[in-house]
Scaffold this motif. Sequence first.
Motif, PDB file in Angstrom:
ATOM      1  N   LYS A 106     -28.781  17.713 -33.651  1.00 24.01           N
ATOM      2  CA  LYS A 106     -29.668  18.145 -32.769  1.00 24.01           C
ATOM      3  C   LYS A 106     -28.836  19.392 -32.290  1.00 24.01           C
ATOM      4  O   LYS A 106     -27.965  18.387 -31.329  1.00 24.01           O
ATOM      5  CB  LYS A 106     -30.054  16.504 -31.557  1.00 24.01           C
ATOM      6  CG  LYS A 106     -31.499  15.795 -31.821  1.00 24.01           C
ATOM      7  CD  LYS A 106     -32.753  16.662 -32.035  1.00 24.01           C
ATOM      8  CE  LYS A 106     -33.710  15.738 -33.037  1.00 24.01           C
ATOM      9  NZ  LYS A 106     -34.937  16.005 -32.781  1.00 24.01           N
ATOM     10  N   ASN A 108     -29.742  21.711 -29.504  1.00 25.70           N
ATOM     11  CA  ASN A 108     -29.405  22.058 -28.269  1.00 25.70           C
ATOM     12  C   ASN A 108     -28.234  21.648 -27.306  1.00 25.70           C
ATOM     13  O   ASN A 108     -28.163  22.813 -26.415  1.00 25.70           O
ATOM     14  CB  ASN A 108     -30.913  21.368 -27.891  1.00 25.70           C
ATOM     15  CG  ASN A 108     -30.792  20.201 -27.191  1.00 25.70           C
ATOM     16  OD1 ASN A 108     -30.659  19.236 -28.276  1.00 25.70           O
ATOM     17  ND2 ASN A 108     -32.200  19.954 -27.391  1.00 25.70           N
ATOM     18  N   ARG A 111     -25.558  24.632 -27.632  1.00 23.65           N
ATOM     19  CA  ARG A 111     -26.392  25.552 -28.001  1.00 23.65           C
ATOM     20  C   ARG A 111     -26.788  26.427 -25.597  1.00 23.65           C
ATOM     21  O   ARG A 111     -26.041  26.523 -25.160  1.00 23.65           O
ATOM     22  CB  ARG A 111     -27.938  25.562 -28.358  1.00 23.65           C
ATOM     23  CG  ARG A 111     -28.326  26.978 -27.453  1.00 23.65           C
ATOM     24  CD  ARG A 111     -29.767  27.294 -29.105  1.00 23.65           C
ATOM     25  NE  ARG A 111     -30.266  26.526 -29.261  1.00 23.65           N
ATOM     26  CZ  ARG A 111     -30.456  25.614 -29.570  1.00 23.65           C
ATOM     27  NH1 ARG A 111     -29.395  25.886 -30.655  1.00 23.65           N
ATOM     28  NH2 ARG A 111     -31.370  24.922 -30.160  1.00 23.65           N
ATOM     29  N   ARG A 112     -26.492  24.749 -25.553  1.00 26.39           N
ATOM     30  CA  ARG A 112     -26.891  24.350 -23.784  1.00 26.39           C
ATOM     31  C   ARG A 112     -25.465  25.109 -22.805  1.00 26.39           C
ATOM     32  O   ARG A 112     -25.632  25.808 -21.703  1.00 26.39           O
ATOM     33  CB  ARG A 112     -27.541  23.543 -23.077  1.00 26.39           C
ATOM     34  CG  ARG A 112     -29.224  23.180 -23.650  1.00 26.39           C
ATOM     35  CD  ARG A 112     -29.448  21.926 -23.269  1.00 26.39           C
ATOM     36  NE  ARG A 112     -31.274  21.971 -23.426  1.00 26.39           N
ATOM     37  CZ  ARG A 112     -32.055  20.857 -23.272  1.00 26.39           C
ATOM     38  NH1 ARG A 112     -31.139  19.233 -23.782  1.00 26.39           N
ATOM     39  NH2 ARG A 112     -33.200  20.811 -24.046  1.00 26.39           N
ATOM     40  N   THR A 124     -30.172  33.311 -31.836  1.00 28.18           N
ATOM     41  CA  THR A 124     -29.790  32.104 -32.604  1.00 28.18           C
ATOM     42  C   THR A 124     -30.742  32.599 -33.682  1.00 28.18           C
ATOM     43  O   THR A 124     -31.921  33.710 -33.799  1.00 28.18           O
ATOM     44  CB  THR A 124     -30.763  31.260 -31.543  1.00 28.18           C
ATOM     45  OG1 THR A 124     -32.591  31.265 -31.302  1.00 28.18           O
ATOM     46  CG2 THR A 124     -29.792  30.453 -31.026  1.00 28.18           C
ATOM     47  N   ASP A 129     -32.856  25.658 -37.324  1.00 27.18           N
ATOM     48  CA  ASP A 129     -33.247  24.631 -36.046  1.00 27.18           C
ATOM     49  C   ASP A 129     -34.641  23.777 -36.636  1.00 27.18           C
ATOM     50  O   ASP A 129     -34.203  22.127 -35.953  1.00 27.18           O
ATOM     51  CB  ASP A 129     -32.603  24.984 -34.895  1.00 27.18           C
ATOM     52  CG  ASP A 129     -32.117  23.757 -34.399  1.00 27.18           C
ATOM     53  OD1 ASP A 129     -31.874  22.982 -34.872  1.00 27.18           O
ATOM     54  OD2 ASP A 129     -32.334  24.305 -32.793  1.00 27.18           O
ATOM     55  N   TYR A 133     -34.172  19.836 -35.860  1.00 25.84           N
ATOM     56  CA  TYR A 133     -34.787  19.921 -33.868  1.00 25.84           C
ATOM     57  C   TYR A 133     -36.669  19.520 -34.240  1.00 25.84           C
ATOM     58  O   TYR A 133     -36.673  17.796 -33.411  1.00 25.84           O
ATOM     59  CB  TYR A 133     -35.369  21.120 -34.086  1.00 25.84           C
ATOM     60  CG  TYR A 133     -35.840  21.580 -32.214  1.00 25.84           C
ATOM     61  CD1 TYR A 133     -35.655  21.270 -31.079  1.00 25.84           C
ATOM     62  CD2 TYR A 133     -37.829  21.504 -32.054  1.00 25.84           C
ATOM     63  CE1 TYR A 133     -35.969  21.162 -29.486  1.00 25.84           C
ATOM     64  CE2 TYR A 133     -37.899  21.316 -31.172  1.00 25.84           C
ATOM     65  CZ  TYR A 133     -37.342  22.032 -29.439  1.00 25.84           C
ATOM     66  OH  TYR A 133     -38.777  21.249 -28.524  1.00 25.84           O
ATOM     67  N   ALA A 152     -38.422  26.531 -27.503  1.00 28.05           N
ATOM     68  CA  ALA A 152     -37.503  25.935 -26.804  1.00 28.05           C
ATOM     69  C   ALA A 152     -36.172  26.607 -26.437  1.00 28.05           C
ATOM     70  O   ALA A 152     -35.612  25.982 -26.330  1.00 28.05           O
ATOM     71  CB  ALA A 152     -37.534  25.102 -28.262  1.00 28.05           C
ATOM     72  N   HIS A 153     -35.999  27.759 -27.537  1.00 27.02           N
ATOM     73  CA  HIS A 153     -34.758  28.280 -27.484  1.00 27.02           C
ATOM     74  C   HIS A 153     -35.314  29.405 -26.698  1.00 27.02           C
ATOM     75  O   HIS A 153     -33.794  29.465 -25.870  1.00 27.02           O
ATOM     76  CB  HIS A 153     -34.651  28.516 -28.669  1.00 27.02           C
ATOM     77  CG  HIS A 153     -34.087  28.809 -30.154  1.00 27.02           C
ATOM     78  ND1 HIS A 153     -32.848  28.968 -31.010  1.00 27.02           N
ATOM     79  CD2 HIS A 153     -34.066  27.160 -30.436  1.00 27.02           C
ATOM     80  CE1 HIS A 153     -32.847  27.830 -32.058  1.00 27.02           C
ATOM     81  NE2 HIS A 153     -33.289  26.989 -31.665  1.00 27.02           N
ATOM     82  N   GLU A 156     -34.118  27.060 -23.048  1.00 25.62           N
ATOM     83  CA  GLU A 156     -32.975  27.176 -23.476  1.00 25.62           C
ATOM     84  C   GLU A 156     -31.856  28.541 -22.266  1.00 25.62           C
ATOM     85  O   GLU A 156     -31.298  28.377 -21.951  1.00 25.62           O
ATOM     86  CB  GLU A 156     -31.922  26.873 -24.579  1.00 25.62           C
ATOM     87  CG  GLU A 156     -32.860  25.889 -24.529  1.00 25.62           C
ATOM     88  CD  GLU A 156     -32.456  24.701 -26.319  1.00 25.62           C
ATOM     89  OE1 GLU A 156     -31.989  25.338 -26.443  1.00 25.62           O
ATOM     90  OE2 GLU A 156     -32.766  23.707 -26.948  1.00 25.62           O
TER      91      GLU A 156
END
Length: 437
Positions: A106, A108, A111-112, A124, A129, A133, A152-153, A156
């Motif tokens: 996972k 994220n 990345r966050r 990205t 992912d 993911y 999702a990307h 974010e």
Amino acid sequence: MREYKTQMEAAKKGILTPEMKVVAEKEYMEPEKLRELVAKGEVAIPCNINHTSISPEGIGTGLRTKINVNLGISGDCKDYEREMKKVEVALKYGAEAIMDLSNYGKTNEFRRELIAKSPAMIGTVPMYDAIGYLEKDLLEITAEDFLKVVRAHAEEGVDFVTIHAGINRRTVEAFMREKRKMNIVSRGGSLLFAWMMMTGNENPFYEHYDEVLEILREYDVTISLGDAMRPGCLADSTDAGQIAELVELGNLTKRAWEKDVQVMVEGPGHMAMNEIAANMKLQKRLCHNAPFYVLGPLVTDIAPGYDHITSAIGGAIAAASGADFLCYVTPAEHLRLPDVEDVKEGVIASRIAAHAADIAKGVPHATDADHAMAVARHKVDWEEMFRIAMDEDKARAYFESTPPSDRHTCSMCGKMCAVRTTNLILEGKKVEFCSEK
């Protein structure tokens, strides 16, 4: 509420956005001229509406050559803290963009944190992912699943995403017909090729391209059209597969612009020096002068451990010939995940290439630091030289490792320093060696 969804939409409407004003000031360009370039697609300002810590940068015609740093978590190296140290090094030494290429678990959370802290653009490759993911094997993933990861990307706060939409059935036919020594070396491209061959379906990013663009438009994410067929060795450069994909990317560029989505186009790869300039011109022609983002190009295949050098040579030629954005290569390329020192070496090598190209292209104020360095060297002002240097720490450490007896020289020439000799004569003084104590 903004009157526009994307930087390109604003530019087409004649709106000068805050991001355009920042970029224009950084680039010594008239804001109205920059707006016109953004409207035409010749400049992209990747700037997701949810990336609040960003310091906007422009990529494209008439601007400084920018560099990108790749990092991220892999199955063999799951150290999030070490990856954040790489981020710090990348920012310290001047990278304008960071791509999170994490492909394990996972991702994220990392990345966050990266998006929250980084003033640099964040990119990205959602394809990487997808498996972690979605927790599905490749064959089980549907076209809808891939789009879910893209969304999702975007949500974010990612500023640009690499989407390998150009590897469609026509591109694959050209690749299969011509044969290659290295086949497909793009990770995302190879996964899509495998998915297409196993399922018998068209590339989902090509088939559902309009839906991808709608997601990106919503968050003002720039699409970086990935080169799945980039050459992985000199023998494969400028072949039918690479060119067939480039033709597709040109069409996809126009389709994105029609939706007001900003575009960058990715390019080679491994390529002999004598092919680079022609490839830059070909890309600009086929892709309507969209910003060009190149990996390398690496100009020889036989320098593992030194590929930051083979890449810098190719990158300087590429950028001087029209490329706008260089993806760094580290000494660890082809060998392992880069460590913190590798990242530093890769960033500096790419910055040298980008800066050398900007001088050749006549980018405004590109030579300011070089002229300042000449003045400092004329004065033999070491502190000023260290301050101007791309890597102050290394320059200082080298000088101090073998300190000269006279601080007005270095240990290479000592009192026979050419600068010192000439300065003494021009000051009306004698040059003496044997009588000096």
